[in-house]
Design an enzyme around this catalytic site. Structure first.
Site, PDB file in Angstrom:
ATOM      1  N   LYS A   1       0.866  -1.180   0.061  1.00 14.10           N
ATOM      2  CA  LYS A   1      -0.151   0.022   0.232  1.00 14.10           C
ATOM      3  C   LYS A   1       0.772   1.178  -0.110  1.00 14.10           C
ATOM      4  CE  LYS A   1      -4.334  -1.500   1.568  1.00 14.10           C
ATOM      5  NZ  LYS A   1      -4.688  -1.087   0.081  1.00 14.10           N
TER       6      LYS A   1
ATOM      7  N   LYS B   1      15.094  -5.864   4.760  1.00 13.16           N
ATOM      8  CA  LYS B   1      15.109  -4.810   5.743  1.00 13.16           C
ATOM      9  C   LYS B   1      16.474  -4.927   6.429  1.00 13.16           C
ATOM     10  CE  LYS B   1      10.511  -3.524   6.820  1.00 13.16           C
ATOM     11  NZ  LYS B   1       9.645  -3.741   7.814  1.00 13.16           N
TER      12      LYS B   1
END
Ligand code: NDP
Length: 282
Positions: free
Chosen positions: A24, A74
């Site tokens: 998103k 990450k």
């Protein structure tokens, strides 16, 4: 050579992940940009598992302005950065990159701040003197512990399938507030005021083994995952007496707002965007 489509007229940003098509972030950053009248081009890029560094360097070469990073990159993003913020070092991972002169790459993690902002400002959850249990010991859990400790809880316990990982995180925090760890079996005689699901099990619609007696009266349960339907953890919380049950949509928007602020030095209105996403969820 990595071929990334760039918009030559605007500042370029992207989120890198794999998979990425359900992200998103492009929608959230576009809503922030519209709200603050800052023109940007923000795209999502699905990066092959072995090509993360190539994408970052290609983006840097083309004078891209900033990157967000999501699962599973990450930790890799942390390694590629030449400069880290204190909270990124504490978490050992980054989700926000920006570039300096030459090959300078800055990295920060906004996950912890995003989580705590959602919990205490959007939902007014009081953490002071509360007992907190965190399920899981992955990258997102590492990012949320420090901001949680700043709210002065009574204790934080980390429970994880791989006990050594919970132990490693707990031992990083040696301040006044106890950060302990345990196995799922050891939860049987314990109960908590706030239970946070930081496992990736919700993605598979599964739940770790939790005793029915885990929640204190008026407990709050928070699933870091966001979902249009209630996650299995949220369903479990409902049937075991939680008073407040939350998913990670607010955290998602809040962490994006922190990234936006790093890049553009403007803090967008997150409530408006959260409302928009909830209203338009399908
Ligand atoms: P990681 O892969 O780093 O960690 C996953 C954790 O889940 C580990 O502790 C792992 O345990 C545990 N786990 C996985 N499978 C099982 C299982 N079968 N039984 C018990 N435990 C299991 O993931 P992240 O920390 O990056 O993400 C965790 C969750 O947080 C995800 O659902 C993600 O979507 C969400 N998230 C949400 C954000 C938001 O903005 N809302 C931001 C970041 C993450 P073990 O160590 O034993 O493998």
């Amino acid at each position: 050579m990595i071929d990334i489509k760039f918009n030559e007229l605007l500042d370029n940003y992207a989120v890198l992940g794999n998979p990425i098509k359900h992200s998103k972030s492009p929608e959230i950053h576009s809503l922030f940009a519209k709200q603050t009248t800052i023109n940007i081009y923000y795209q999502s890029l699905e990066v092959p598992l072995t090509s993360f560094n190539d994408y970052v360097y290609a983006f840097l070469e083309k004078k891209g302005k900033g990157l967000n990073v999501t699962v599973p990159f990450k930790e890799q993003a942390f390694k590629i950065c030449t400069h880290h913020t204190k909270r990124a070092i504490s978490a050992g991972s980054v989700n926000t990159l920006w570039f300096g002169t030459g090959a300078t790459i800055y990295g920060d993690t906004t996950d912890g701040k995003g989580f705590i902002n959602d919990l205490i400002y959007n939902h007014k959850v009081e953490i002071k003197n509360k007992s907190v249990l965190i399920l899981g010991a992955g990258g997102s859990v590492r990012a949320i512990i420090e901001p949680l400790l700043k709210q002065a809880p009574k204790e934080i316990c980390i429970v994880n399938r791989t006990l050594t990982k919970a132990k490693e995180i707990a031992q990083m925090f040696t301040g006044e507030i106890h950060v302990t760890y345990c196995s799922y079996e050891q939860l049987n005689n314990q109960s908590f005021d706030i239970v946070i699901n930081g496992t990736s099990l919700s993605l598979q619609a599964k739940l770790p083994p939790l005793p029915k007696t885990l929640l204190n009266k008026n407990a709050c349960c928070y699933d870091l995952m966001y979902s249009y339907n209630q996650t299995v953890f949220m369903q479990w919380a409902k049937s075991n007496g939680a008073s407040l049950i939350l998913d990670g949509l607010g955290m998602l928007v809040e962490q994006a707002a922190e990234s936006f602020n790093i890049w553009h030095k403007v803090k967008p209105n997150t409530k408006e965007v959260i409302r928009h996403l909830r209203k338009n969820q399908k």
